[in-house]
Design a protein around this motif. Structure first.
Motif, short mmCIF file in Angstrom:
data_model
loop_
_atom_site.label_atom_id
_atom_site.label_comp_id
_atom_site.label_asym_id
_atom_site.label_seq_id
_atom_site.Cartn_x
_atom_site.Cartn_y
_atom_site.Cartn_z
N GLN A 7 0.83 -1.20 0.00
CA GLN A 7 0.00 0.00 0.00
C GLN A 7 0.88 1.26 0.00
O GLN A 7 0.64 2.20 -0.76
CB GLN A 7 -0.90 -0.06 1.25
N ARG A 304 -9.41 8.09 4.90
CA ARG A 304 -10.32 7.00 4.54
C ARG A 304 -9.59 5.67 4.51
O ARG A 304 -10.03 4.68 5.10
CB ARG A 304 -10.94 7.31 3.17
N GLU A 305 -8.42 5.66 3.84
CA GLU A 305 -7.61 4.44 3.75
C GLU A 305 -7.22 3.94 5.13
O GLU A 305 -7.18 2.74 5.39
CB GLU A 305 -6.34 4.68 2.93
N ILE A 308 -10.05 2.11 6.64
CA ILE A 308 -10.17 0.76 6.06
C ILE A 308 -9.12 -0.16 6.68
O ILE A 308 -9.44 -1.28 7.12
CB ILE A 308 -10.01 0.80 4.53
N LEU A 309 -7.87 0.33 6.71
CA LEU A 309 -6.79 -0.50 7.27
C LEU A 309 -7.09 -0.88 8.72
O LEU A 309 -6.87 -2.02 9.14
CB LEU A 309 -5.45 0.23 7.19
N LYS A 310 -7.62 0.09 9.49
CA LYS A 310 -7.91 -0.21 10.89
C LYS A 310 -9.04 -1.23 11.00
O LYS A 310 -8.99 -2.13 11.83
CB LYS A 310 -8.26 1.08 11.64
N LEU A 398 -13.72 6.16 8.76
CA LEU A 398 -14.53 5.58 7.69
C LEU A 398 -15.65 6.51 7.26
O LEU A 398 -16.11 6.46 6.13
CB LEU A 398 -15.13 4.24 8.17
N LEU B 57 -15.31 -2.26 16.16
CA LEU B 57 -14.77 -0.98 15.68
C LEU B 57 -14.99 0.09 16.73
O LEU B 57 -14.37 1.15 16.69
CB LEU B 57 -15.46 -0.57 14.38
N PRO B 81 -7.76 -4.67 17.20
CA PRO B 81 -7.44 -4.87 15.77
C PRO B 81 -7.18 -6.33 15.43
O PRO B 81 -7.70 -6.84 14.43
CB PRO B 81 -6.18 -4.02 15.58
N ARG B 84 -10.36 -8.23 15.33
CA ARG B 84 -11.11 -7.96 14.10
C ARG B 84 -10.53 -8.76 12.94
O ARG B 84 -11.26 -9.38 12.17
CB ARG B 84 -11.03 -6.46 13.74
N PHE B 92 -18.87 -2.63 3.12
CA PHE B 92 -19.43 -1.29 3.29
C PHE B 92 -20.29 -0.90 2.10
O PHE B 92 -20.16 -1.45 1.01
CB PHE B 92 -18.31 -0.27 3.43
N ASN B 96 -15.25 0.79 -0.27
CA ASN B 96 -14.03 1.03 0.50
C ASN B 96 -12.87 0.12 0.10
O ASN B 96 -12.18 -0.44 0.93
CB ASN B 96 -14.30 0.86 2.00
N MET B 98 -9.07 -0.17 -1.62
CA MET B 98 -7.92 0.71 -1.74
C MET B 98 -7.74 1.07 -3.21
O MET B 98 -7.48 0.20 -4.03
CB MET B 98 -6.66 -0.02 -1.25
N VAL B 100 -5.42 2.41 -4.88
CA VAL B 100 -4.11 2.22 -5.51
C VAL B 100 -3.77 0.75 -5.72
O VAL B 100 -2.78 0.43 -6.38
CB VAL B 100 -2.97 2.89 -4.70
N LEU B 101 -4.60 -0.13 -5.14
CA LEU B 101 -4.29 -1.56 -5.26
C LEU B 101 -5.21 -2.22 -6.28
O LEU B 101 -6.35 -1.80 -6.47
CB LEU B 101 -4.46 -2.25 -3.90
N LEU B 109 -4.62 -7.93 1.04
CA LEU B 109 -4.29 -7.03 2.15
C LEU B 109 -4.59 -7.61 3.54
O LEU B 109 -3.68 -7.67 4.38
CB LEU B 109 -5.03 -5.70 1.93
N ARG B 157 -12.59 -9.76 -0.26
CA ARG B 157 -11.67 -9.30 0.77
C ARG B 157 -12.18 -9.70 2.16
O ARG B 157 -11.41 -10.09 3.04
CB ARG B 157 -11.49 -7.78 0.70
#
Ligand SMILES: Nc1ncnc2c1ncn2[C@@H]1O[C@H](COP(=O)(O)OP(=O)(O)OP(=O)(O)O)[C@@H](O)[C@H]1O
Ligand SMILES: [Mg+2]
Lengths: 402, 231
Positions: A7, A304-305, A308-310, A398, B57, B81, B84, B92, B96, B98, B100-101, B109, B157
């Motif tokens: 990423q 935002r990213e 998502i990662l969290k 988010l 969350l 975390p 989760r 969502f 949501n 990424m 860039v991926l 991921l 995902r």
């Protein structure tokens, strides 16, 4: 801790233009830093190693106005003066006006050699000389009008050997023949202190004077400066004495200690270090803030990213670390690039500055400091956005649009 | 004895500008394993808040949240975390992914948080994309995919690490009827064939129809429960 490296890599690539600018700005800052610090260190070393018992006499008008030659005997009569020599900038080059340029001075060799006993070391005397090389060089220069003593760096640069006859072309004092000046190298020297350098050529003033005034020169040759050796502790009195002696002309003088002259040589160029230092500092700050700004933008674009990662289960620490690493990577690459450019250009830089700052050298310590500054920039710039992203609650991140 | 997912006397409130807004006030909810529950209710009733609490969350202000035997309110926030990553897959409304991926990398991921080897991760990711029928779109970026395809990548995902619970917040909210049906087909399959426990919020009665059960939430209280068709 699992850092989302892919990423990070993709984000670096996605914002390649901004990142390129950051890297470029940092490398420029390192380049500038290394150059300026080296310059200032060179000058400081020159000033620091200057003798407190040597003073320099120049025209009160400017360094470019010559002093009459009959001043020499008058200065000699000032109480406290032990020895003095004419010291005239020649400004010639060998073959090529750019790459062949190096400093030369016309002096009174026997006097100069005595005055600089503690400052320069004779490396090689005239062919066949043994024992006291300094005396041998002094003798050879007394016997041979075209004799020259050359610094080892210049000998090396042009591949000269003692005994060689070399040609120099001078535009300040064009040879009456219209061609080059011949010099016979009778010795080489190296520096023992930083107030002198390894590149200068010293030769007989009367060679210049006789050759030049033998032609159709209307005015007599003078000397730009006199270098004067004073009795221990007498330099202040000698300075006052000399300037008082010529207070009513014909040519007023301005006398400095050698240290002040070294500084003044620079201030003649318009107080270069202060000027460049100010600009350099401002640029360094501007670059620093641009890096901070770039990282703040990177952080804000990533809210935002981050959410998502969290949600996916990446820890606060790994997310913060990835931003910090990104910041460090950008500035380190910039730092390395800057160092590489300095290394690549340092020979050219040295040669370009050789005429004015013969001892100019970019030391490994300076490069290391420049790189450290780059890394530090990355660290400081990364901290605020790193903490911001770490503290973001996943639900809030988010909800963020974009 | 508690259900697979069990919320007891959950209270959640937000303070804003000196005013306290109580969203959940002593909510009880039990969801058995392999259930497919639709949560409906007006905007602002607290549906997303429930999902956040079940998905760890967010932490409730009072009460307890048990999921698969773990009381989430007793877990230190540092461990949430990891919990989760191991137990929940999120889907969502706005996908949501990424940006860039690629699709494949998006699915990879969450797998980077597992102790699986690189080879196993790649296999899992490919399998998940096969399940959603997008193995031929692996190298596409989100902006090269349609909305329905994006949501299917997001589903891949969510199931890549094989979590027991899937949490979906209006997964069909941004999709047209036809793609919404495709996404629902997929979720029903995950529930029926893979035994995933799914908790989904929706505003669409047609979508809720496909679930095993539907609960209506109003002003922080579950006011009505109806049996779904079971698809
Ligand atoms: N972080 C927060 N701070 C303050 N108020 C919040 C916060 N998060 C949610 N709320 C409020 O809590 C209430 C419930 O929010 P929630 O997101 O759970 O509603 P929802 O049922 O999902 O609504 P929608 O159908 O519109 O998504 C809303 O009134 C919302 O404004
Ligand atoms: Mg909601």
């Amino acid at each position: 801790m699992s850092v989302p490296f892919l990423q990070v890599r993709r984000q670096l690539r996605a914002h390649w233009f901004r990142n390129l600018l950051t890297v470029g700005a940092v490398s420029l800052a390192v380049l500038l830093f290394a150059f300026l610090v080296s310059l200032i260190r060179t000058l400081d070393a020159q000033v620091e190693d200057s003798s407190g018992e040597r003073v320099v006499v120049q025209s009160a008008v400017s360094l470019f106005v010559d002093l009459p030659l009959d001043y020499q005997t008058k200065i000699e009569s000032v109480p406290g003066v032990m020895e003095l020599t004419k010291w005239q900038w020649f400004g010639a080059y060998h073959k090529d006006p750019n790459s062949g340029f190096f400093p030369q001075f016309a002096v009174d060799p026997d006097r100069m050699l005595r005055m600089y006993e503690a400052d320069i070391e004779i490396e090689e005397g005239p062919p066949g000389a043994s024992g006291d090389l300094r005396a041998a060089v002094a003798r050879a220069m007394a016997e041979e009008k075209r004799a020259a003593l050359v610094g080892v760096k210049t000998m090396e640069k042009f591949g000269w050997k003692v005994g060689d006859t070399v040609q120099l072309i001078c535009t300040i004092f064009p040879h009456p023949s219209g061609g080059a000046w011949d010099f016979n190298i009778v010795g080489s020297y190296s520096k023992k202190k930083d107030n002198v350098d390894d590149q200068t050529m010293f030769f007989r003033f009367d060679y210049l004077e006789d050759t030049f005034s033998g032609g159709d020169a209307a005015e007599a040759v003078g000397t730009g400066t006199y270098f004067v050796q004073t009795a221990p502790g007498a330099s202040a009195a000698v300075i006052d004495g000399i300037d008082a002696l010529f207070a009513n002309g014909p040519q007023r003088t301005r006398t400095f200690t050698e240290a002040a002259f070294q500084q003044g040589f620079v201030s003649m160029l318009g107080n270069l270090p202060l000027f460049l230092g100010t600009i350099g500092g401002a640029v360094l700050f501007a670059v620093f803030f641009s890096v901070v700004n770039a990282m703040l933008i990177a952080g804000r674009q990533r809210i935002r990213e981050t959410g998502i990662l969290k949600a996916l289960g990446f820890s606060d620490g790994s997310i913060g670390l990835s931003l910090l690493l990104e910041s460090l990577l950008l500035t380190s690459v910039g730092g390395l690039l800057g160092v590489a450019v300095v290394l690549g250009a340092s020979q050219a830089l040295k040669q370009g500055l050789a005429g004015f700052f013969p001892n100019f050298e970019v030391g490994p310590g300076t490069l290391l400091q420049g790189f450290a500054i780059a890394v530090l920039m990355g660290l400081v710039a990364g901290i605020a956005p790193m903490l911001h992203l770490m503290r973001l609650r996943p639900t809030a991140a988010l909800r963020n649009e974009g | 004895m508690s259900a697979f997912i069990e919320l007891r006397q959950v209270r959640k409130q937000y303070s804003r500008a000196g005013e306290t807004l109580v969203v959940l006030d002593g909510l009880d909810l039990a969801i058995p394993q392999a259930d497919f529950l639709a949560l409906m209710g007006p905007s602002g009733s607290g549906k997303t808040t429930i999902l956040n609490v079940v998905g760890a969350l967010d932490q409730p202000d009072a009460g307890s949240v048990h999921v698969d035997g773990t009381d989430l309110t007793q877990l230190p926030s540092k461990r949430l975390p990891t919990w989760r990553a191991e137990n929940v897959g999120f889907i969502f409304q706005s996908f949501n992914l990424m940006p860039v991926l690629t699709a494949y990398e998006n699915v990879l991921l969450p797998l980077s948080l597992t102790p699986l080897s690189g080879k196993e991760r790649r296999k899992q990711a490919e399998f998940a994309l096969e399940v959603v029928g997008l193995q031929d779109r692996m190298d596409h970026r989100p902006n090269q995919l349609s909305g329905g395809q994006e949501q299917r990548v997001a589903i891949a995902r969510a199931i890549a690490t094989d979590p027991a619970v899937i949490i979906a917040d209006e997964p069909t909210g941004d999709l047209d009827r036809e793609t919404a049906t495709q996404v629902m087909d997929l979720l029903v399959r995950l529930n029926e064939e893979m035994g995933k426990t799914i908790l989904m919020v929706t505003h669409d009665p047609v979508v809720a129809e496909r679930c095993r059960r539907t609960l209506h939430l109003d002003k922080g209280v579950l006011v009505e429960a109806t049996e779904g068709s079971g698809a």
